[in-house]
Write a protein that holds these residues in place. Structure first.
Motif, PDB file in Angstrom:
ATOM      1  N   ASN A  15       5.369  22.690   5.948  1.00 13.13           N
ATOM      2  CA  ASN A  15       4.143  22.123   5.369  1.00 13.13           C
ATOM      3  C   ASN A  15       3.596  20.995   6.227  1.00 13.13           C
ATOM      4  O   ASN A  15       4.346  20.218   6.819  1.00 13.13           O
ATOM      5  N   ARG A  16       2.269  20.891   6.261  1.00 15.00           N
ATOM      6  CA  ARG A  16       1.625  19.758   6.921  1.00 15.00           C
ATOM      7  C   ARG A  16       1.398  18.671   5.881  1.00 15.00           C
ATOM      8  O   ARG A  16       1.024  18.945   4.741  1.00 15.00           O
ATOM      9  N   ILE A  17       1.653  17.427   6.265  1.00 12.48           N
ATOM     10  CA  ILE A  17       1.553  16.308   5.338  1.00 12.48           C
ATOM     11  C   ILE A  17       0.666  15.223   5.936  1.00 12.48           C
ATOM     12  O   ILE A  17       0.427  15.184   7.157  1.00 12.48           O
ATOM     13  N   LYS A  18       0.188  14.342   5.054  1.00  6.20           N
ATOM     14  CA  LYS A  18      -0.688  13.260   5.461  1.00  6.20           C
ATOM     15  C   LYS A  18       0.042  11.918   5.444  1.00  6.20           C
ATOM     16  O   LYS A  18       1.026  11.732   4.720  1.00  6.20           O
ATOM     17  N   GLN A  19      -0.461  11.009   6.244  1.00  3.79           N
ATOM     18  CA  GLN A  19       0.095   9.659   6.270  1.00  3.79           C
ATOM     19  C   GLN A  19       0.017   9.039   4.867  1.00  3.79           C
ATOM     20  O   GLN A  19      -1.011   9.123   4.194  1.00  3.79           O
ATOM     21  N   GLY A  20       1.139   8.449   4.422  1.00  9.00           N
ATOM     22  CA  GLY A  20       1.177   7.846   3.104  1.00  9.00           C
ATOM     23  C   GLY A  20       1.544   8.791   1.986  1.00  9.00           C
ATOM     24  O   GLY A  20       1.747   8.360   0.846  1.00  9.00           O
ATOM     25  N   GLN A  21       1.662  10.080   2.284  1.00 11.06           N
ATOM     26  CA  GLN A  21       2.018  11.062   1.254  1.00 11.06           C
ATOM     27  C   GLN A  21       3.488  10.935   0.898  1.00 11.06           C
ATOM     28  O   GLN A  21       4.342  10.758   1.766  1.00 11.06           O
ATOM     29  N   ILE A  22       3.801  11.034  -0.386  1.00 12.01           N
ATOM     30  CA  ILE A  22       5.201  10.958  -0.827  1.00 12.01           C
ATOM     31  C   ILE A  22       5.921  12.243  -0.417  1.00 12.01           C
ATOM     32  O   ILE A  22       5.466  13.346  -0.716  1.00 12.01           O
ATOM     33  N   ILE A  23       7.038  12.070   0.273  1.00 12.91           N
ATOM     34  CA  ILE A  23       7.807  13.236   0.724  1.00 12.91           C
ATOM     35  C   ILE A  23       9.196  13.296   0.091  1.00 12.91           C
ATOM     36  O   ILE A  23       9.883  14.320   0.170  1.00 12.91           O
ATOM     37  N   GLY A  24       9.672  12.195  -0.491  1.00 16.50           N
ATOM     38  CA  GLY A  24      11.001  12.187  -1.101  1.00 16.50           C
ATOM     39  C   GLY A  24      11.226  10.898  -1.861  1.00 16.50           C
ATOM     40  O   GLY A  24      10.300  10.088  -2.050  1.00 16.50           O
ATOM     41  N   TYR A  25      12.504  10.699  -2.290  1.00 17.36           N
ATOM     42  CA  TYR A  25      12.837   9.555  -3.133  1.00 17.36           C
ATOM     43  C   TYR A  25      14.177   8.960  -2.688  1.00 17.36           C
ATOM     44  O   TYR A  25      15.102   9.681  -2.305  1.00 17.36           O
ATOM     45  N   VAL A  26      14.243   7.647  -2.750  1.00 14.38           N
ATOM     46  CA  VAL A  26      15.436   6.918  -2.295  1.00 14.38           C
ATOM     47  C   VAL A  26      16.667   7.362  -3.088  1.00 14.38           C
ATOM     48  O   VAL A  26      16.614   7.564  -4.297  1.00 14.38           O
ATOM     49  N   GLY A  27      17.787   7.524  -2.367  1.00 14.31           N
ATOM     50  CA  GLY A  27      19.055   7.878  -3.002  1.00 14.31           C
ATOM     51  C   GLY A  27      20.218   7.349  -2.177  1.00 14.31           C
ATOM     52  O   GLY A  27      20.055   6.403  -1.395  1.00 14.31           O
TER      53      GLY A  27
END
Length: 515
Positions: free
Chosen positions: A439-451
């Motif tokens: 997938n192509r993503i944009k700057q600032g887009q959420i891609i995951g979560y801290v763990g």
């Protein structure tokens, strides 16, 4: 010339013959024209059936001097005879007969009869008792219209657990009508996603038919649905808020967030301020006590009530004695962005940090002792301590080239940014549904979560920055600049932003003077 009128408009009986005349014309659908003509140009009947008129003068009663002499005109109709007595002088008399109105004009040579009945309008003219007639017969009057079904407005504010069907059913609207409504077009389908606090106004008849529906999404946006024949038409209604400019200045003591709240800024304005300067300032690392900022921003009002805050117009951030200014500008094509006073975009190709308002727990180092392995192992990235589940954002536009577990990194995402740059995000608790491999993503887009998956002692994000395949310190690497404002818009930019920057300087000077 005698001019008499006989008007029949009450149920009283004055003469038996008058009653016969009224009843005959009320039931008849014929017209008289030279002989008897039927409605819709019917052919005349035989001469034997034609109406004739016989006039005879009765003896004069000398005992009553004031009474005029009378001539009795007998109108002979097929199978019937009706006598009408009229004065011989030029006076007018009125006789009340049921259900019809008759006008009579007489002379020695002719007689004219006008009839208005509940079913027809007839005009007849006679000459010397030989009937020469022109007549107009109107169609039978339509039966009384059925009473209209009452329609009324229903007002409702959506509550938790309510659906469109439940609300409209309570208003007496059936499932078939609701199905017809929500499938009218794309706009009406949104009605199935109504939220608590939104409102509905429905104009509907008592038999369950919707005539109009107004859905107030918020105070500025509404959807109007109107019945058109057997379907519905929609119209989006948008009200414009009044924009007022205000400003705030703060000196940072602990953090940008706390200092902004103390200055009266909303969370939305603080976050936007951090986003504008986030390419130049690492708010987890670079902020120092004594840093300051001044911001001019819009407030949105409607009918005198504040709806919320709008966009930042201009801002200045002083970090470690270095002043950085930004101003908002919309070019003639409609693109909006923030620029330095000389027209350089504040937006860089990469954000400095992938998480907001966190602290650095471990820096980039080639000789760090690993906390779990207990041996020297190069730390080729930066660790940001954050709560479990904190959103992780892509620092630049790019393509996801890896999503999955990667040894001690645990759950990891790697993003490729063009041909030279690559970023890595490790120890994630989970991935964003829009950050699949490829997938192509944009700057600032959420891609995951801290763990803390993989080799991790607590929840944090491990972030790496690669240039041409080589690990570089994310905190110090020189980031590529974004494109400056187009030269063809430069003059327009300067003319529109100079006043905004001067206003910002005035705000700052005023607050400093007040202190």
């Amino acid at each position: 010339m005698h001019d008499y009128r006989v008007i029949m408009d009450t149920p009283r009986k004055r003469t038996r013959r008058g009653v016969k005349l009224a009843r005959w014309f009320a039931a008849s659908s014929i017209v008289v024209a030279s002989s008897v003509y039927f409605l819709f140009d019917a052919a005349p009947s035989s001469d034997a059936d034609a109406p004739t008129l016989v006039a005879e003068t009765p003896p004069v009663d000398d005992s009553v001097e004031s009474r005029p002499s009378l001539t009795t005109h007998t109108l002979l109709l097929p199978g019937q005879a009706t006598d009408i007595a009229t004065p011989a002088d030029n006076t007018e008399t009125a006789v009340e007969l049921p259900a019809a109105k008759v006008q009579i004009q007489t002379s020695a040579a002719d007689l004219k009869i006008d009839l208005d009945t509940t079913l027809m309008d007839t005009v007849a003219t006679t000459n010397n008792a030989n009937v020469e007639t022109s007549a107009v017969v109107s169609a039978a009057k339509a039966p009384p219209a059925e009473p209209e079904v009452p329609i009324r407005w229903h007002n409702h504010t959506i509550k938790n657990g309510e659906s469109l069907a439940i609300i409209l059913n309570k208003m007496g609207i059936g499932s078939s009508e609701i199905h017809h409504l929500v499938h009218a077009d794309k706009a009406t389908k949104r009605l199935t996603k109504i939220q608590p606090g939104e409102s509905l106004r429905v104009l509907a008849s008592d038999d369950g038919e919707i005539h109009k529906l107004l859905h107030d999404i918020d105070r500025l946006n509404s959807l109007e649905v109107t019945r058109t024949d057997d379907s519905f038409s929609t119209r989006k209604i948008k009200r414009d808020a009044e924009l007022h400019t205000t400003h705030a200045t703060a000196i940072i003591e602990n953090s940008l967030f706390l200092s902004g709240q103390k200055a009266g800024l909303s969370d939305a304005v603080i976050m936007e301020l951090a986003a504008i300067f986030g390419w130049d300032i690492d708010f987890a690392l670079d902020i120092r006590s004594g840093d300051s900022f001044t911001v001019a921003y819009e407030e949105r009002y409607l009918d005198g009530d504040k709806l919320g805050d709008g966009a930042i117009i201009s801002a200045e951030f002083v970090n470690r004695g270095r002043s950085i200014k930004a101003v908002r500008y919309t070019d003639p094509t409609g693109d909006t962005g923030y620029y330095s006073p000389d027209g350089r975009s504040m937006r860089k190709a990469f954000l400095r940090t992938p998480v907001d308002f966190t602290r650095i727990s471990s820096r980039f180092s080639l000789g760090r002792k690993h906390p779990i392995l207990n041996r020297i192992r190069a730390h080729k990235g930066v660790d940001y301590a954050a709560s479990h589940g904190t959103p992780v954002r892509a620092t630049g536009d790019g393509k996801v080239v890896h999503r999955g577990r990667k040894g001690g990194y645990g759950k990891t995402i790697i993003v490729q940014h063009g041909g030279r740059y690559e970023t890595l995000y490790a120890h994630l608790s989970n991935y964003s549904g829009k950050a699949h491999q490829g997938n192509r993503i944009k700057q600032g887009q959420i891609i995951g979560y801290v763990g803390q998956t993989g080799l991790a002692t607590g929840p944090h994000l491990h972030y790496e920055f690669h240039v041409d395949g080589v690990h570089r310190n994310p905190l110090t690497v020189k980031l590529p600049e974004a494109q400056p404002i187009s030269e063809k818009f430069k003059a327009d930019f300067l003319s529109k932003t100079q006043a905004l920057l001067a206003q910002l300087d005035l705000f700052r000077a005023t607050i400093v003077a007040e202190r």
